[in-house]
Scaffold this motif. Structure first.
Motif, PDB file in Angstrom:
ATOM      1  N   ALA A  53       0.861  -1.255  -0.140  1.00 58.59           N
ATOM      2  CA  ALA A  53       0.025  -0.015  -0.086  1.00 58.59           C
ATOM      3  C   ALA A  53       0.739   1.226  -0.090  1.00 58.59           C
ATOM      4  CB  ALA A  53      -1.015  -0.021   1.262  1.00 58.59           C
ATOM      5  N   VAL A  54       1.785   1.390   0.787  1.00 58.29           N
ATOM      6  CA  VAL A  54       2.771   2.406   0.972  1.00 58.29           C
ATOM      7  C   VAL A  54       3.486   2.650  -0.426  1.00 58.29           C
ATOM      8  CG1 VAL A  54       5.012   3.187   1.853  1.00 58.29           C
ATOM      9  CG2 VAL A  54       3.146   2.488   3.324  1.00 58.29           C
ATOM     10  N   SER A  55       3.996   1.622  -0.956  1.00 50.05           N
ATOM     11  CA  SER A  55       4.766   1.721  -2.251  1.00 50.05           C
ATOM     12  C   SER A  55       3.523   2.231  -3.275  1.00 50.05           C
ATOM     13  CB  SER A  55       5.074   0.267  -2.756  1.00 50.05           C
ATOM     14  OG  SER A  55       5.761   0.381  -4.029  1.00 50.05           O
ATOM     15  N   ALA A  56       2.489   1.834  -3.312  1.00 47.14           N
ATOM     16  CA  ALA A  56       1.507   2.560  -4.369  1.00 47.14           C
ATOM     17  C   ALA A  56       1.306   3.772  -3.971  1.00 47.14           C
ATOM     18  CB  ALA A  56       0.103   1.831  -4.272  1.00 47.14           C
ATOM     19  N   MET A  57       1.152   4.193  -2.628  1.00 49.74           N
ATOM     20  CA  MET A  57       0.888   5.722  -2.387  1.00 49.74           C
ATOM     21  C   MET A  57       1.934   6.486  -2.748  1.00 49.74           C
ATOM     22  SD  MET A  57      -0.649   5.112   1.293  1.00 49.74           S
ATOM     23  CE  MET A  57      -0.764   6.738   1.795  1.00 49.74           C
ATOM     24  N   ILE A  58       3.431   6.050  -2.451  1.00 53.03           N
ATOM     25  CA  ILE A  58       4.604   6.849  -3.058  1.00 53.03           C
ATOM     26  C   ILE A  58       4.624   6.900  -4.425  1.00 53.03           C
ATOM     27  CG2 ILE A  58       6.880   6.778  -2.894  1.00 53.03           C
ATOM     28  CD1 ILE A  58       6.847   5.297  -0.379  1.00 53.03           C
ATOM     29  N   GLU A  59       4.212   5.943  -5.221  1.00 57.12           N
ATOM     30  CA  GLU A  59       4.363   6.204  -6.898  1.00 57.12           C
ATOM     31  C   GLU A  59       3.118   7.174  -7.148  1.00 57.12           C
ATOM     32  OE1 GLU A  59       5.321   5.145 -10.599  1.00 57.12           O
ATOM     33  OE2 GLU A  59       6.496   4.279  -8.534  1.00 57.12           O
ATOM     34  N   ALA A  60       2.048   7.319  -6.474  1.00 57.81           N
ATOM     35  CA  ALA A  60       0.899   8.225  -6.671  1.00 57.81           C
ATOM     36  C   ALA A  60       1.133   9.551  -6.376  1.00 57.81           C
ATOM     37  CB  ALA A  60      -0.355   7.627  -6.237  1.00 57.81           C
ATOM     38  N   THR A  61       2.003   9.970  -5.561  1.00 60.98           N
ATOM     39  CA  THR A  61       2.157  11.389  -5.078  1.00 60.98           C
ATOM     40  C   THR A  61       3.462  11.842  -4.851  1.00 60.98           C
ATOM     41  OG1 THR A  61       1.100  12.972  -3.472  1.00 60.98           O
ATOM     42  CG2 THR A  61       1.799  10.680  -2.635  1.00 60.98           C
ATOM     43  N   ASP A  62       3.736  13.007  -4.934  1.00 60.67           N
ATOM     44  CA  ASP A  62       4.782  13.842  -4.486  1.00 60.67           C
ATOM     45  C   ASP A  62       4.856  14.047  -3.025  1.00 60.67           C
ATOM     46  OD1 ASP A  62       5.958  13.580  -7.008  1.00 60.67           O
ATOM     47  OD2 ASP A  62       5.143  15.566  -7.650  1.00 60.67           O
ATOM     48  N   LEU A  63       3.745  14.070  -2.333  1.00 64.16           N
ATOM     49  CA  LEU A  63       3.856  14.270  -1.052  1.00 64.16           C
ATOM     50  C   LEU A  63       4.496  13.201  -0.216  1.00 64.16           C
ATOM     51  CD1 LEU A  63       0.262  15.118  -0.560  1.00 64.16           C
ATOM     52  CD2 LEU A  63       1.887  16.739  -0.860  1.00 64.16           C
ATOM     53  N   PRO A  64       4.922  13.564   0.878  1.00 65.47           N
ATOM     54  CA  PRO A  64       5.717  12.585   1.961  1.00 65.47           C
ATOM     55  C   PRO A  64       4.700  11.681   2.230  1.00 65.47           C
ATOM     56  CG  PRO A  64       5.800  14.791   2.929  1.00 65.47           C
ATOM     57  CD  PRO A  64       5.425  14.857   1.621  1.00 65.47           C
ATOM     58  N   VAL A  65       5.134   9.993   2.365  1.00 61.34           N
ATOM     59  CA  VAL A  65       3.939   9.301   2.834  1.00 61.34           C
ATOM     60  C   VAL A  65       4.537   8.773   4.111  1.00 61.34           C
ATOM     61  CG1 VAL A  65       2.954   6.930   2.208  1.00 61.34           C
ATOM     62  CG2 VAL A  65       3.186   8.664   0.415  1.00 61.34           C
ATOM     63  N   THR A  66       3.755   8.738   5.041  1.00 55.48           N
ATOM     64  CA  THR A  66       4.118   8.242   6.390  1.00 55.48           C
ATOM     65  C   THR A  66       3.077   7.391   6.966  1.00 55.48           C
ATOM     66  OG1 THR A  66       2.851   9.992   7.918  1.00 55.48           O
ATOM     67  CG2 THR A  66       5.004  10.832   6.754  1.00 55.48           C
ATOM     68  N   VAL A  67       3.704   6.568   7.918  1.00 52.03           N
ATOM     69  CA  VAL A  67       2.840   5.634   8.697  1.00 52.03           C
ATOM     70  C   VAL A  67       2.706   5.702  10.377  1.00 52.03           C
ATOM     71  CG1 VAL A  67       2.471   3.097   8.993  1.00 52.03           C
ATOM     72  CG2 VAL A  67       3.216   3.780   6.685  1.00 52.03           C
ATOM     73  N   LYS A  68       1.610   5.668  10.643  1.00 53.02           N
ATOM     74  CA  LYS A  68       1.313   5.824  12.053  1.00 53.02           C
ATOM     75  C   LYS A  68       0.872   4.416  12.637  1.00 53.02           C
ATOM     76  CE  LYS A  68      -0.597   8.770  15.930  1.00 53.02           C
ATOM     77  NZ  LYS A  68      -1.223   7.632  16.811  1.00 53.02           N
ATOM     78  N   HIS A  69       1.521   3.908  13.669  1.00 56.24           N
ATOM     79  CA  HIS A  69       1.442   2.438  13.926  1.00 56.24           C
ATOM     80  C   HIS A  69       1.560   2.478  15.447  1.00 56.24           C
ATOM     81  CE1 HIS A  69       5.556   1.313  14.277  1.00 56.24           C
ATOM     82  NE2 HIS A  69       5.778   2.187  13.243  1.00 56.24           N
ATOM     83  N   ARG A  70       1.247   1.025  15.899  1.00 54.67           N
ATOM     84  CA  ARG A  70       1.527   0.755  17.323  1.00 54.67           C
ATOM     85  C   ARG A  70       2.851  -0.197  17.417  1.00 54.67           C
ATOM     86  NH1 ARG A  70      -2.694   1.297  21.503  1.00 54.67           N
ATOM     87  NH2 ARG A  70      -4.443   2.523  20.394  1.00 54.67           N
ATOM     88  N   ILE A  71       3.291  -0.478  18.548  1.00 60.21           N
ATOM     89  CA  ILE A  71       4.393  -1.346  18.622  1.00 60.21           C
ATOM     90  C   ILE A  71       4.038  -2.670  18.461  1.00 60.21           C
ATOM     91  CG2 ILE A  71       5.844   0.510  20.173  1.00 60.21           C
ATOM     92  CD1 ILE A  71       5.222  -1.293  22.559  1.00 60.21           C
ATOM     93  N   GLY A  72       2.958  -3.029  18.541  1.00 61.31           N
ATOM     94  CA  GLY A  72       2.456  -4.518  18.153  1.00 61.31           C
ATOM     95  C   GLY A  72       0.948  -4.462  18.409  1.00 61.31           C
ATOM     96  N   ILE A  73       0.244  -5.742  18.130  1.00 60.36           N
ATOM     97  CA  ILE A  73      -0.997  -5.988  18.704  1.00 60.36           C
ATOM     98  C   ILE A  73      -0.799  -7.563  19.048  1.00 60.36           C
ATOM     99  CG2 ILE A  73      -2.221  -4.819  16.725  1.00 60.36           C
ATOM    100  CD1 ILE A  73      -2.013  -7.450  15.013  1.00 60.36           C
ATOM    101  N   ASP A  74      -2.048  -7.871  19.878  1.00 64.05           N
ATOM    102  CA  ASP A  74      -2.085  -8.984  20.631  1.00 64.05           C
ATOM    103  C   ASP A  74      -1.765 -10.121  19.641  1.00 64.05           C
ATOM    104  OD1 ASP A  74      -4.537  -7.904  19.875  1.00 64.05           O
ATOM    105  OD2 ASP A  74      -5.834  -9.442  20.803  1.00 64.05           O
TER     106      ASP A  74
END
Length: 329
Positions: A118-139
């Motif tokens: 998904a990130v690769s597709a977003m980066i390919e589609a825009t010149d904007l910086p693409v960032t990810v907000k996530h947790r350190i894990g899930i159960d």
């Protein structure tokens, strides 16, 4: 120009609306602001203009997206550029059942390859910086090695900035509200990520309340992201520019900051927005101040009435003395 992420306010559903963001910008010119999470389905099949509407005065501003389909996320990333946002962010942290059922949010921590695609597709589609907000894990996926697997696969896809909520998300058995408080904070894990991947930009999020805590985290990471504290006590933001960017802030008093919003509030009223939809976001502006409780009470009792306008806010302001100097920190 890529926005500075040294200090930012987290995307929060029902909270980081255009009305709150406009208030925040009266207090700090440099804080990076985020929209509420907007799903790809809402943007593609709903009222795109309504979901992406914002004022240029809100910049720097990032759009947070919820989704997992690379094609849909790429389309929405292009929209982010067309609408003038400064960054597009992918939500891999929201723990609610509703988004899980649509393969959105924290459940994606279990699918690093899908996030990378998904990130690769977003980066390919825009010149904007693409960032990810996530947790350190899930159960079920809470080990250090699994967190590193996620970071390595997503960074290999081109993501350079990771905004890390320093808790796991418990997807079975805890509500979204409980997930903001019950899983223990592991700030040391976020520090360790920066040590392990020094070329990546690592932003820390979760439970941060004071400037003193911000400086402690900035000794180990590239930026700090505040959430609920910045919303409930927005005057905190008036100290951000001098404290973290070495420049004066725009606000000289709480009263001036609120009055600076009057043209915007009137514009929104003229569009048919009810005053209560805006006034709820300024409730915390006089947090801890003499008259603050009376200010909040007056707004609560009057802003919802039919035809309420700026005169209600003016009357509420009479309940609090003015002005006082900015106290940074």
């Amino acid at each position: 120009m890529e926005p500075s992420r040294r200090f930012s306010i987290a995307p929060m559903m029902d909270w980081t609306t255009p009305h709150f963001r406009y208030l925040a910008r009266q207090l700090s010119l440099h804080t990076l602001l985020y929209t509420e999470m907007v799903t790809t389905g809402a943007l593609i099949h709903g009222d795109t203009e309504r979901f992406l509407r914002h004022s240029p005065e809100e910049y720097p501003l990032a759009l947070q997206l919820g989704g997992s389909d690379g094609g849909e996320l790429a389309h929405c990333a292009r929209l982010a550029g067309q609408f003038g946002f400064n960054e597009v962010n992918l939500n891999v942290g929201c723990p609610s059942d509703r988004v899980q059922n649509n393969m959105i949010g924290a459940c994606l921590m279990a699918h690093p390859d899908k996030v990378a695609q998904a990130v690769s597709a977003m980066i390919e589609a825009t010149d904007l910086p693409v960032t990810v907000k996530h947790r350190i894990g899930i159960d079920g996926r809470e080990s250090w090695d699994q967190l590193c697997e996620f970071i390595e696969k997503v960074s290999a896809a081109g993501c350079r900035t990771f905004i890390v909520h320093a808790r796991i998300a418990v997807l079975e058995g805890l509500s979204p509200k409980e997930n903001r408080d019950i899983p223990p904070l592991k700030y040391d894990w976020v520090y360790r990520l920066k040590e392990t991947y020094p070329d990546l930009e690592i932003i820390i999020n979760g439970g941060i309340r004071t400037f003193e805590e911000c400086h402690q985290h900035l000794a180990h990471t590239d930026g700090v992201m505040l959430g609920r504290e910045a919303y409930h006590n927005p005057w905190l933001l008036a100290g951000v520019d001098p404290e973290f960017f070495g420049t004066p802030g725009p606000a000289t008093s709480r009263h001036d900051a609120l009055r600076a919003m009057f043209p915007f509030i009137q514009q929104e009223l003229d569009r048919g927005v009810f005053l209560t939809h805006m006034s709820r976001h300024v409730m915390g502006l006089f947090h801890g101040q003499p008259g603050g409780r009376q200010f909040r009470r007056y707004l609560s009792e009057n802003a919802h009435k039919p035809g309420s306008g700026l005169e209600v806010i003016e009357e509420a302001l009479k309940r609090v003395p003015e002005p006082e100097p900015i106290a940074a920190g």
